[in-house]
Motif scaffolding. Structure first.
Motif, PDB file in Angstrom:
ATOM      1  N   UNK A  50     -59.139  10.800  -9.652  1.00  0.00           N
ATOM      2  CA  UNK A  50     -60.077  10.965  -8.541  1.00  0.00           C
ATOM      3  C   UNK A  50     -60.232  12.437  -8.172  1.00  0.00           C
ATOM      4  N   UNK A  51     -59.120  13.158  -8.049  1.00  0.00           N
ATOM      5  CA  UNK A  51     -59.173  14.583  -7.713  1.00  0.00           C
ATOM      6  C   UNK A  51     -59.825  15.390  -8.826  1.00  0.00           C
ATOM      7  N   UNK A  52     -59.548  15.016 -10.073  1.00  0.00           N
ATOM      8  CA  UNK A  52     -60.117  15.736 -11.222  1.00  0.00           C
ATOM      9  C   UNK A  52     -61.648  15.618 -11.229  1.00  0.00           C
ATOM     10  N   UNK A  53     -62.166  14.456 -10.855  1.00  0.00           N
ATOM     11  CA  UNK A  53     -63.613  14.256 -10.933  1.00  0.00           C
ATOM     12  C   UNK A  53     -64.349  14.556  -9.634  1.00  0.00           C
ATOM     13  N   UNK A  54     -63.669  14.467  -8.497  1.00  0.00           N
ATOM     14  CA  UNK A  54     -64.380  14.557  -7.215  1.00  0.00           C
ATOM     15  C   UNK A  54     -63.988  15.739  -6.337  1.00  0.00           C
ATOM     16  N   UNK A  55     -62.955  16.471  -6.687  1.00  0.00           N
ATOM     17  CA  UNK A  55     -62.484  17.512  -5.780  1.00  0.00           C
ATOM     18  C   UNK A  55     -62.250  18.832  -6.507  1.00  0.00           C
ATOM     19  N   UNK A  56     -63.248  19.720  -6.482  1.00  0.00           N
ATOM     20  CA  UNK A  56     -63.086  21.003  -7.171  1.00  0.00           C
ATOM     21  C   UNK A  56     -61.941  21.855  -6.627  1.00  0.00           C
ATOM     22  N   UNK A  57     -61.529  21.642  -5.386  1.00  0.00           N
ATOM     23  CA  UNK A  57     -60.431  22.439  -4.831  1.00  0.00           C
ATOM     24  C   UNK A  57     -59.138  22.240  -5.619  1.00  0.00           C
ATOM     25  N   UNK A  58     -58.940  21.057  -6.183  1.00  0.00           N
ATOM     26  CA  UNK A  58     -57.709  20.774  -6.916  1.00  0.00           C
ATOM     27  C   UNK A  58     -57.776  21.223  -8.372  1.00  0.00           C
ATOM     28  N   UNK A  59     -58.953  21.591  -8.847  1.00  0.00           N
ATOM     29  CA  UNK A  59     -59.092  22.007 -10.244  1.00  0.00           C
ATOM     30  C   UNK A  59     -59.544  23.459 -10.388  1.00  0.00           C
ATOM     31  N   UNK A  60     -59.690  24.189  -9.281  1.00  0.00           N
ATOM     32  CA  UNK A  60     -60.232  25.551  -9.352  1.00  0.00           C
ATOM     33  C   UNK A  60     -59.370  26.493 -10.189  1.00  0.00           C
ATOM     34  N   UNK A  61     -58.064  26.266 -10.254  1.00  0.00           N
ATOM     35  CA  UNK A  61     -57.186  27.154 -11.022  1.00  0.00           C
ATOM     36  C   UNK A  61     -56.976  26.669 -12.452  1.00  0.00           C
ATOM     37  N   UNK A  62     -57.543  25.527 -12.811  1.00  0.00           N
ATOM     38  CA  UNK A  62     -57.253  24.936 -14.114  1.00  0.00           C
ATOM     39  C   UNK A  62     -58.141  25.518 -15.210  1.00  0.00           C
ATOM     40  N   UNK A  63     -57.511  26.006 -16.219  1.00  0.00           N
ATOM     41  CA  UNK A  63     -58.143  26.425 -17.464  1.00  0.00           C
ATOM     42  C   UNK A  63     -56.987  26.499 -18.455  1.00  0.00           C
ATOM     43  N   UNK A  64     -56.888  25.499 -19.321  1.00  0.00           N
ATOM     44  CA  UNK A  64     -55.776  25.483 -20.265  1.00  0.00           C
ATOM     45  C   UNK A  64     -55.738  26.793 -21.038  1.00  0.00           C
ATOM     46  N   UNK A  65     -54.548  27.384 -21.079  1.00  0.00           N
ATOM     47  CA  UNK A  65     -54.343  28.657 -21.784  1.00  0.00           C
ATOM     48  C   UNK A  65     -53.092  28.561 -22.630  1.00  0.00           C
ATOM     49  N   UNK A  66     -53.090  29.375 -23.677  1.00  0.00           N
ATOM     50  CA  UNK A  66     -51.961  29.407 -24.603  1.00  0.00           C
ATOM     51  C   UNK A  66     -51.265  30.760 -24.524  1.00  0.00           C
ATOM     52  N   UNK A  67     -49.941  30.689 -24.555  1.00  0.00           N
ATOM     53  CA  UNK A  67     -49.112  31.893 -24.570  1.00  0.00           C
ATOM     54  C   UNK A  67     -48.685  32.148 -26.011  1.00  0.00           C
ATOM     55  N   UNK A  68     -48.953  33.349 -26.495  1.00  0.00           N
ATOM     56  CA  UNK A  68     -48.601  33.758 -27.858  1.00  0.00           C
ATOM     57  C   UNK A  68     -47.634  34.926 -27.809  1.00  0.00           C
ATOM     58  N   UNK A  69     -46.938  35.107 -28.930  1.00  0.00           N
ATOM     59  CA  UNK A  69     -46.139  36.319 -29.115  1.00  0.00           C
ATOM     60  C   UNK A  69     -46.322  36.805 -30.534  1.00  0.00           C
ATOM     61  N   UNK A  70     -46.153  38.091 -30.684  1.00  0.00           N
ATOM     62  CA  UNK A  70     -46.185  38.718 -32.000  1.00  0.00           C
ATOM     63  C   UNK A  70     -44.746  39.029 -32.346  1.00  0.00           C
ATOM     64  N   UNK A  71     -44.235  38.423 -33.420  1.00  0.00           N
ATOM     65  CA  UNK A  71     -42.824  38.636 -33.740  1.00  0.00           C
ATOM     66  C   UNK A  71     -42.631  39.920 -34.547  1.00  0.00           C
ATOM     67  N   UNK A  72     -41.394  40.198 -34.901  1.00  0.00           N
ATOM     68  CA  UNK A  72     -41.043  41.444 -35.596  1.00  0.00           C
ATOM     69  C   UNK A  72     -41.726  41.590 -36.946  1.00  0.00           C
ATOM     70  N   UNK A  73     -42.130  40.474 -37.559  1.00  0.00           N
ATOM     71  CA  UNK A  73     -42.757  40.512 -38.880  1.00  0.00           C
ATOM     72  C   UNK A  73     -44.277  40.456 -38.803  1.00  0.00           C
ATOM     73  N   UNK A  74     -44.829  40.598 -37.600  1.00  0.00           N
ATOM     74  CA  UNK A  74     -46.281  40.589 -37.440  1.00  0.00           C
ATOM     75  C   UNK A  74     -46.892  39.200 -37.378  1.00  0.00           C
ATOM     76  N   UNK A  75     -46.068  38.167 -37.225  1.00  0.00           N
ATOM     77  CA  UNK A  75     -46.575  36.801 -37.154  1.00  0.00           C
ATOM     78  C   UNK A  75     -46.989  36.457 -35.723  1.00  0.00           C
TER      79      UNK A  75
END
Length: 171
Positions: free
Chosen positions: A108-133
């Motif tokens: 219900x909140x996901x579809x009807x209440x933008x206040x509860x979804x304003x911060x949502x944007x799926x994001x991915x955390x990456x790292x670059x390791x010592x070998x450039x991967x």
């Protein structure tokens, strides 16, 4: 790490909105050792079945939550201001407890209440390791949560590079 040390205690007046989305079974002793002394007794305008005690926190990425512990049963509720449910459960280390997430209210909140979804944007955390991967560390429910964990990893002073990217359409 004790989550209580990373959370900022706030007052009820600091909470702009919140909806009860998660219920957790936990003994009063476990609850007190995790979250400390109560912030407020049952206020007269608080609609709850039976007496409750309240706690108010701001999580390190800015999400404000209310914890409502029922004094007569071994359950407490978590009121959220955003649908960062997975991040809250992980940060508070609640996965090992019996829990209920109110799926109907979440939808219900996901579809009807933008206040509860304003911060949502799926994001991915990456790292670059010592070998450039390029290594995918984890996907988070919001950029602010992903940025918080990027800062946590950077603070460990490893020489890897960490960055956050929006999750692609395949999400």
């Amino acid at each position: 790490m004790n989550p209580l040390l990373a959370m900022r205690r706030i007052d009820r007046a600091d909470i702009e909105l919140g909806e009860r989305l998660i219920s957790i079974e936990m003994s009063p002793a476990d609850f007190s050792s995790r979250f400390g002394e109560r912030h407020s007794d049952h206020p007269p305008d608080w609609d709850a079945p039976g007496p409750v005690e309240l706690w108010f926190f701001e999580l390190p990425w800015g999400h404000k939550i209310t914890l409502e512990r029922h004094t007569s049963i071994d359950w407490f509720n978590i009121y959220l201001e955003s649908l960062e449910i997975e991040a809250v459960l992980d940060f508070l280390k609640l996965r090992d407890f019996k829990m209920h997430v109110d799926a109907h209210m979440v939808e219900l909140l996901r579809t009807k209440s933008p206040a509860f979804t304003k911060h949502l944007q799926h994001c991915r955390l990456f790292r670059l390791d010592d070998n450039g991967n390029r290594i995918l560390m984890r996907e988070y429910e919001s950029r602010r949560v992903a940025d918080y964990y990027r800062r946590v990893y950077e603070a460990r002073c490893h020489k890897q590079l960490y960055w956050v990217e929006p999750a692609g359409p395949e999400h």
